[in-house]
Write a protein that holds these residues in place. Sequence first.
Motif, PDB file in Angstrom:
ATOM      1  N   LEU A  85       0.815  -1.216   0.000  1.00 42.58           N
ATOM      2  CA  LEU A  85       0.000   0.000   0.000  1.00 42.58           C
ATOM      3  C   LEU A  85       0.849   1.266   0.000  1.00 42.58           C
ATOM      4  CD1 LEU A  85      -3.004  -0.727   2.405  1.00 42.58           C
ATOM      5  CD2 LEU A  85      -3.097  -0.182  -0.027  1.00 42.58           C
ATOM      6  N   LEU A  86       1.987   1.223   0.676  1.00 37.27           N
ATOM      7  CA  LEU A  86       2.884   2.378   0.664  1.00 37.27           C
ATOM      8  C   LEU A  86       3.253   2.752  -0.775  1.00 37.27           C
ATOM      9  CD1 LEU A  86       5.306   1.567   3.633  1.00 37.27           C
ATOM     10  CD2 LEU A  86       3.732   3.507   3.499  1.00 37.27           C
ATOM     11  N   HIS A  87       3.538   1.735  -1.589  1.00 32.89           N
ATOM     12  CA  HIS A  87       3.913   1.965  -2.984  1.00 32.89           C
ATOM     13  C   HIS A  87       2.708   2.360  -3.837  1.00 32.89           C
ATOM     14  CE1 HIS A  87       8.165   0.607  -3.046  1.00 32.89           C
ATOM     15  NE2 HIS A  87       7.792  -0.102  -1.994  1.00 32.89           N
ATOM     16  N   LEU A  88       1.579   1.641  -3.671  1.00 40.89           N
ATOM     17  CA  LEU A  88       0.389   1.949  -4.474  1.00 40.89           C
ATOM     18  C   LEU A  88      -0.109   3.366  -4.216  1.00 40.89           C
ATOM     19  CD1 LEU A  88      -1.686  -1.352  -4.144  1.00 40.89           C
ATOM     20  CD2 LEU A  88      -0.649  -0.456  -6.241  1.00 40.89           C
ATOM     21  N   GLY A  89       0.049   3.825  -2.973  1.00 42.58           N
ATOM     22  CA  GLY A  89      -0.434   5.154  -2.615  1.00 42.58           C
ATOM     23  C   GLY A  89       0.264   6.284  -3.344  1.00 42.58           C
ATOM     24  N   LEU A  90       1.367   5.988  -3.998  1.00 37.06           N
ATOM     25  CA  LEU A  90       2.121   7.021  -4.711  1.00 37.06           C
ATOM     26  C   LEU A  90       1.849   7.049  -6.204  1.00 37.06           C
ATOM     27  CD1 LEU A  90       5.628   6.753  -2.975  1.00 37.06           C
ATOM     28  CD2 LEU A  90       3.754   8.327  -2.455  1.00 37.06           C
ATOM     29  N   ILE A  91       1.039   6.091  -6.708  1.00 33.56           N
ATOM     30  CA  ILE A  91       0.900   6.021  -8.163  1.00 33.56           C
ATOM     31  C   ILE A  91      -0.512   6.281  -8.680  1.00 33.56           C
ATOM     32  CG2 ILE A  91       2.838   4.412  -8.311  1.00 33.56           C
ATOM     33  CD1 ILE A  91       0.765   2.214  -9.002  1.00 33.56           C
ATOM     34  N   GLY A  92      -1.528   6.327  -7.822  1.00 34.93           N
ATOM     35  CA  GLY A  92      -2.878   6.541  -8.345  1.00 34.93           C
ATOM     36  C   GLY A  92      -3.926   6.716  -7.267  1.00 34.93           C
ATOM     37  N   LYS A  93      -5.137   7.041  -7.718  1.00 38.84           N
ATOM     38  CA  LYS A  93      -6.265   7.222  -6.812  1.00 38.84           C
ATOM     39  C   LYS A  93      -6.862   5.865  -6.418  1.00 38.84           C
ATOM     40  CE  LYS A  93      -7.431  11.687  -8.885  1.00 38.84           C
ATOM     41  NZ  LYS A  93      -8.466  12.461  -9.620  1.00 38.84           N
ATOM     42  N   PHE A  94      -7.595   5.851  -5.302  1.00 38.45           N
ATOM     43  CA  PHE A  94      -8.255   4.647  -4.804  1.00 38.45           C
ATOM     44  C   PHE A  94      -9.767   4.791  -4.953  1.00 38.45           C
ATOM     45  CE2 PHE A  94      -4.801   3.484  -1.410  1.00 38.45           C
ATOM     46  CZ  PHE A  94      -3.861   3.383  -2.414  1.00 38.45           C
ATOM     47  N   ASP A  95     -10.460   3.671  -4.881  1.00 39.42           N
ATOM     48  CA  ASP A  95     -11.915   3.690  -4.798  1.00 39.42           C
ATOM     49  C   ASP A  95     -12.319   3.093  -3.461  1.00 39.42           C
ATOM     50  OD1 ASP A  95     -14.462   4.266  -5.558  1.00 39.42           O
ATOM     51  OD2 ASP A  95     -14.676   2.612  -6.969  1.00 39.42           O
ATOM     52  N   TYR A  96     -13.408   3.586  -2.897  1.00 34.93           N
ATOM     53  CA  TYR A  96     -13.886   3.089  -1.609  1.00 34.93           C
ATOM     54  C   TYR A  96     -15.339   2.670  -1.746  1.00 34.93           C
ATOM     55  CZ  TYR A  96     -15.204   2.909   3.311  1.00 34.93           C
ATOM     56  OH  TYR A  96     -15.674   2.490   4.534  1.00 34.93           O
TER      57      TYR A  96
END
Length: 231
Positions: A85-96
């Motif tokens: 998640l640390l890495h994913l958080g730097l490359i794009g938006k999330f959906d909830y």
Amino acid sequence: LESSCKCFSHGLAKKVTASGRIIGDCAVPPSDIRYNEPIGVVTRHLLFGNNFSHTSTFMIRREALDKIGGFQGDSTLPTIDIPTLLHLGLIGKFDYIDIVLGYHRKHTMSVAYRQSHPGIDSFHNRLKQYSLGFFNEHKDINALRDIDMEQLEEAWDGLLMKTYIGHGREALMHKQWREARRFFTVAAHTNKYSSRIIAIIGILSSLLHINIIEIILKFITGHSIHDLLER
């Protein structure tokens, strides 16, 4: 994940006992970071040792996972969710997705439960070192530029005090009064007022041989740490 700009999705999860009885919510992320907007706020949140959503609800876009080099972590960590998640958080938006997508039985042999078990200090320290190392490598990214190492160190030290409270709660559960008092005594030195109050109540519990903390939690929430042992 239908939108190409979303690299990850997550939602709600419930804690259950072995018999399937729901006893509460798993970690619910703050509303202002659920979508990782602006990009990097989730990474920032995790670097301070904070919880995010539960892994049973995670869905990752394959292209995004490939972009960061697959699931992240190293041989010293028993988990890959936070590093990834640390890495994913730097490359794009999330959906909830604001509905229950998963259930989690937090039992006595799980990694989550053993975070409040003697010996988890090493887990805490390994995850802390991984997070600090990650920050060192990415500190020039916009979302992280106003963070300094001292802030992170302080946050992780506070989290360790919460871990000692977890040690103490488990010791109380097993009526290991002297052991509980030892853990709560360490936790009482925290600078966080609420944690210090819990630690003091824990010390009192160990002296009176009464598990006051769980009595209070049972009254407030309807369940306590004893529910993890339900069969």
